[in-house]
Design a protein around this motif. Structure first.
Motif, short mmCIF file in Angstrom:
data_model
loop_
_atom_site.label_atom_id
_atom_site.label_comp_id
_atom_site.label_asym_id
_atom_site.label_seq_id
_atom_site.Cartn_x
_atom_site.Cartn_y
_atom_site.Cartn_z
N GLY A 1 -5.13 57.94 79.00
CA GLY A 1 -6.00 58.87 78.32
C GLY A 1 -5.34 59.39 77.06
O GLY A 1 -4.13 59.24 76.88
N HIS A 2 -6.12 59.97 76.19
CA HIS A 2 -5.54 60.52 74.97
C HIS A 2 -6.35 61.71 74.48
O HIS A 2 -7.51 61.90 74.85
CB HIS A 2 -5.45 59.45 73.88
CG HIS A 2 -6.77 58.99 73.37
ND1 HIS A 2 -7.55 58.08 74.05
CD2 HIS A 2 -7.47 59.33 72.27
CE1 HIS A 2 -8.66 57.86 73.36
NE2 HIS A 2 -8.64 58.61 72.28
N LYS A 3 -5.72 62.49 73.63
CA LYS A 3 -6.35 63.63 73.00
C LYS A 3 -5.89 63.65 71.56
O LYS A 3 -4.69 63.46 71.29
CB LYS A 3 -5.94 64.91 73.72
CG LYS A 3 -6.59 66.17 73.19
CD LYS A 3 -6.27 67.36 74.08
CE LYS A 3 -5.15 68.12 73.45
NZ LYS A 3 -4.80 69.35 74.15
N ILE A 4 -6.82 63.85 70.64
CA ILE A 4 -6.48 63.87 69.22
C ILE A 4 -6.85 65.23 68.65
O ILE A 4 -7.98 65.69 68.80
CB ILE A 4 -7.21 62.75 68.46
CG1 ILE A 4 -6.77 61.38 68.99
CG2 ILE A 4 -6.93 62.85 66.96
CD1 ILE A 4 -7.48 60.20 68.38
N GLY A 5 -5.86 65.86 68.00
CA GLY A 5 -6.08 67.14 67.35
C GLY A 5 -6.22 66.95 65.85
O GLY A 5 -6.49 65.84 65.36
N LEU A 6 -6.02 68.00 65.11
CA LEU A 6 -6.16 67.96 63.66
C LEU A 6 -5.13 67.04 63.01
O LEU A 6 -5.46 66.18 62.19
CB LEU A 6 -6.04 69.37 63.09
CG LEU A 6 -6.35 69.54 61.61
CD1 LEU A 6 -7.77 69.06 61.31
CD2 LEU A 6 -6.17 70.99 61.20
N LEU A 7 -3.86 67.17 63.40
CA LEU A 7 -2.79 66.33 62.84
C LEU A 7 -2.08 65.48 63.89
O LEU A 7 -1.63 64.38 63.59
CB LEU A 7 -1.74 67.20 62.14
CG LEU A 7 -2.20 68.00 60.95
CD1 LEU A 7 -1.09 68.93 60.48
CD2 LEU A 7 -2.65 67.09 59.83
N LEU A 8 -1.95 66.02 65.08
CA LEU A 8 -1.21 65.35 66.14
C LEU A 8 -2.09 65.17 67.36
O LEU A 8 -3.17 65.75 67.46
CB LEU A 8 0.03 66.17 66.52
CG LEU A 8 1.03 66.45 65.40
CD1 LEU A 8 2.07 67.45 65.87
CD2 LEU A 8 1.68 65.18 64.92
N GLY A 9 -1.61 64.37 68.30
CA GLY A 9 -2.35 64.16 69.53
C GLY A 9 -1.40 63.91 70.67
O GLY A 9 -0.18 64.06 70.54
N SER A 10 -1.96 63.49 71.80
CA SER A 10 -1.14 63.19 72.96
C SER A 10 -1.74 62.01 73.72
O SER A 10 -2.91 61.68 73.57
CB SER A 10 -1.05 64.41 73.88
OG SER A 10 -2.32 64.75 74.37
N ILE A 11 -0.89 61.38 74.50
CA ILE A 11 -1.28 60.26 75.36
C ILE A 11 -0.82 60.59 76.77
O ILE A 11 0.30 61.05 76.97
CB ILE A 11 -0.64 58.93 74.89
CG1 ILE A 11 -1.13 58.55 73.51
CG2 ILE A 11 -0.91 57.82 75.89
CD1 ILE A 11 -0.43 57.33 72.91
#
Length: 175
Positions: A86-96
């Motif tokens: 899964g992943h999450k994308i923010g304004l500049l950074l994200g996570s996996i």
């Protein structure tokens, strides 16, 4: 063992990647990767209190953190052990987030432009691995003697010349 030059060549072909804070880890890759193992995708992110290099090959996902002065933390997940991604994308950074059945790994502070290409490459690799369509396969071990026999048959059939046979034999015997 793959050379650093070969690995850097693999890396140069990856359109979206992030090497922030992971130069030491990249230099360490030749001692980790097998001869037939290429870097398909990679990124870097924050995990377990440090910046880690996350490397995808056709067989496994490798997490590396080379200490500031000494030490190395390494974790691997074979592709057939990954249950979900899964992943999450923010304004500049994200996570996996990667689930391997027994545990979950969450990598934060990943450059957002690398997330989707990394996830896509990971999902393709998992699918290829599980369906037996690996990008690189282990080549069966063929001895020099077997190869010489094969070329001798070609010589006897008249397919190659005596000179071609001698050249190939010298190459195989590394003379």
């Amino acid at each position: 063992m793959r050379s650093l030059e070969q690995i850097l060549n693999d890396i140069s072909k990856i359109p979206f990647h992030d090497t922030f804070g992971t130069k030491k880890e990249i230099r360490y890759l030749p001692s980790i990767l097998d001869d037939n193992e290429a870097v398909l995708s990679f990124t870097s992110g924050f995990f377990d209190g440090n910046t880690w290099l996350i490397v995808l090959t056709h067989r496994r996902l490798i997490f590396l953190d080379k200490g500031m002065i000494y030490g190395l933390k390494q974790r691997e997940i074979p592709l057939d052990h990954i249950n979900s991604v899964g992943h999450k994308i923010g304004l500049l950074l994200g996570s996996i987030a990667i689930q391997d059945g027994a545990s979950a790994i969450r990598i934060d502070n990943i450059q957002k432009q690398t997330i989707i290409p990394f996830i896509d490459a990971l999902n393709r690799s998992i699918d290829n691995f599980k369906t037996g369509r690996n990008i690189r396969r282990e080549s069966p071990s063929i001895s020099a003697a077997d190869e010489i026999k094969k070329y001798k048959l070609l010589l006897d059939e008249g397919t190659i010349t005596e000179e071609e046979f001698k050249i190939k034999k010298r190459q195989l015997l590394e003379l």
